[in-house]
Design a protein around this motif. Structure first.
Motif, short mmCIF file in Angstrom:
data_model
loop_
_atom_site.label_atom_id
_atom_site.label_comp_id
_atom_site.label_asym_id
_atom_site.label_seq_id
_atom_site.Cartn_x
_atom_site.Cartn_y
_atom_site.Cartn_z
N THR A 133 -15.63 -1.50 -9.47
CA THR A 133 -14.99 -0.19 -9.52
C THR A 133 -13.49 -0.23 -9.74
O THR A 133 -12.94 0.74 -10.26
CB THR A 133 -15.29 0.62 -8.25
OG1 THR A 133 -14.81 -0.12 -7.12
CG2 THR A 133 -16.77 0.87 -8.10
N LEU A 134 -12.81 -1.28 -9.34
CA LEU A 134 -11.36 -1.34 -9.51
C LEU A 134 -11.02 -1.89 -10.89
O LEU A 134 -11.57 -2.89 -11.32
CB LEU A 134 -10.73 -2.22 -8.43
CG LEU A 134 -10.86 -1.72 -7.00
CD1 LEU A 134 -10.26 -2.72 -6.05
CD2 LEU A 134 -10.21 -0.37 -6.83
N ARG A 135 -10.13 -1.23 -11.55
CA ARG A 135 -9.73 -1.66 -12.88
C ARG A 135 -8.21 -1.73 -12.93
O ARG A 135 -7.52 -0.91 -12.34
CB ARG A 135 -10.21 -0.68 -13.94
CG ARG A 135 -11.70 -0.43 -13.88
CD ARG A 135 -12.24 -0.24 -15.28
NE ARG A 135 -13.61 0.20 -15.28
CZ ARG A 135 -14.65 -0.61 -15.18
NH1 ARG A 135 -14.47 -1.88 -15.01
NH2 ARG A 135 -15.88 -0.14 -15.20
N SER A 136 -7.70 -2.68 -13.67
CA SER A 136 -6.25 -2.76 -13.84
C SER A 136 -5.84 -1.79 -14.94
O SER A 136 -6.53 -1.60 -15.93
CB SER A 136 -5.82 -4.18 -14.19
OG SER A 136 -6.39 -4.56 -15.42
N HIS A 137 -4.69 -1.20 -14.75
CA HIS A 137 -4.19 -0.24 -15.74
C HIS A 137 -3.43 -1.01 -16.80
O HIS A 137 -2.45 -1.68 -16.53
CB HIS A 137 -3.29 0.79 -15.07
CG HIS A 137 -2.68 1.76 -16.03
ND1 HIS A 137 -3.43 2.69 -16.70
CD2 HIS A 137 -1.41 1.93 -16.45
CE1 HIS A 137 -2.63 3.39 -17.49
NE2 HIS A 137 -1.39 2.95 -17.34
N ALA B 120 -16.99 -7.02 -1.95
CA ALA B 120 -16.32 -7.69 -3.07
C ALA B 120 -16.95 -7.29 -4.40
O ALA B 120 -16.24 -7.06 -5.39
CB ALA B 120 -16.37 -9.19 -2.88
N LEU B 121 -18.26 -7.22 -4.43
CA LEU B 121 -18.96 -6.82 -5.65
C LEU B 121 -18.61 -5.38 -6.03
O LEU B 121 -18.32 -5.08 -7.19
CB LEU B 121 -20.46 -6.98 -5.48
CG LEU B 121 -21.33 -6.60 -6.67
CD1 LEU B 121 -21.06 -7.54 -7.84
CD2 LEU B 121 -22.80 -6.64 -6.29
N LEU B 122 -18.62 -4.49 -5.05
CA LEU B 122 -18.28 -3.10 -5.30
C LEU B 122 -16.84 -2.97 -5.78
O LEU B 122 -16.56 -2.21 -6.72
CB LEU B 122 -18.50 -2.27 -4.03
CG LEU B 122 -18.24 -0.78 -4.14
CD1 LEU B 122 -19.23 -0.15 -5.09
CD2 LEU B 122 -18.33 -0.13 -2.78
N ALA C 214 -21.21 -11.78 6.30
CA ALA C 214 -21.00 -12.34 4.97
C ALA C 214 -21.65 -11.47 3.90
O ALA C 214 -21.09 -11.28 2.81
CB ALA C 214 -21.56 -13.76 4.90
N GLY C 215 -22.81 -10.92 4.20
CA GLY C 215 -23.48 -10.01 3.26
C GLY C 215 -22.68 -8.75 3.02
O GLY C 215 -22.55 -8.28 1.88
#
Length: 61
Positions: free
Chosen positions: A44-48, A38-40, A31-32
């Motif tokens: 870091t992921l962004r929608s265009h 999920a936090l990373l 779980a950790g």
């Protein structure tokens, strides 16, 4: 995760609560790792989002 479960409960092979504690520790560890992933990903992921075209430009529709 099997290694974590075995390491935390291997010394008490006949003691079922100790073995259950080992598997509980493995699931907490998993779980950790999932929460860190999920936090990373969230950071870091962004929608265009395309920029709106100016009126009169060749790309305006």
């Amino acid at each position: 995760m099997t290694a974590v479960a075995a390491a935390n409960g291997a010394a008490q092979l006949g003691d079922l609560p100790a073995l259950t504690g080992g598997f509980s520790a493995a699931f907490v560890g998993a779980a950790g790792i999932a929460a860190a992933g999920a936090l990373l990903a969230g950071l870091t992921l962004r929608s265009h989002q395309p920029q709106p075209a100016e009126p009169g430009s060749a790309t305006a529709r």
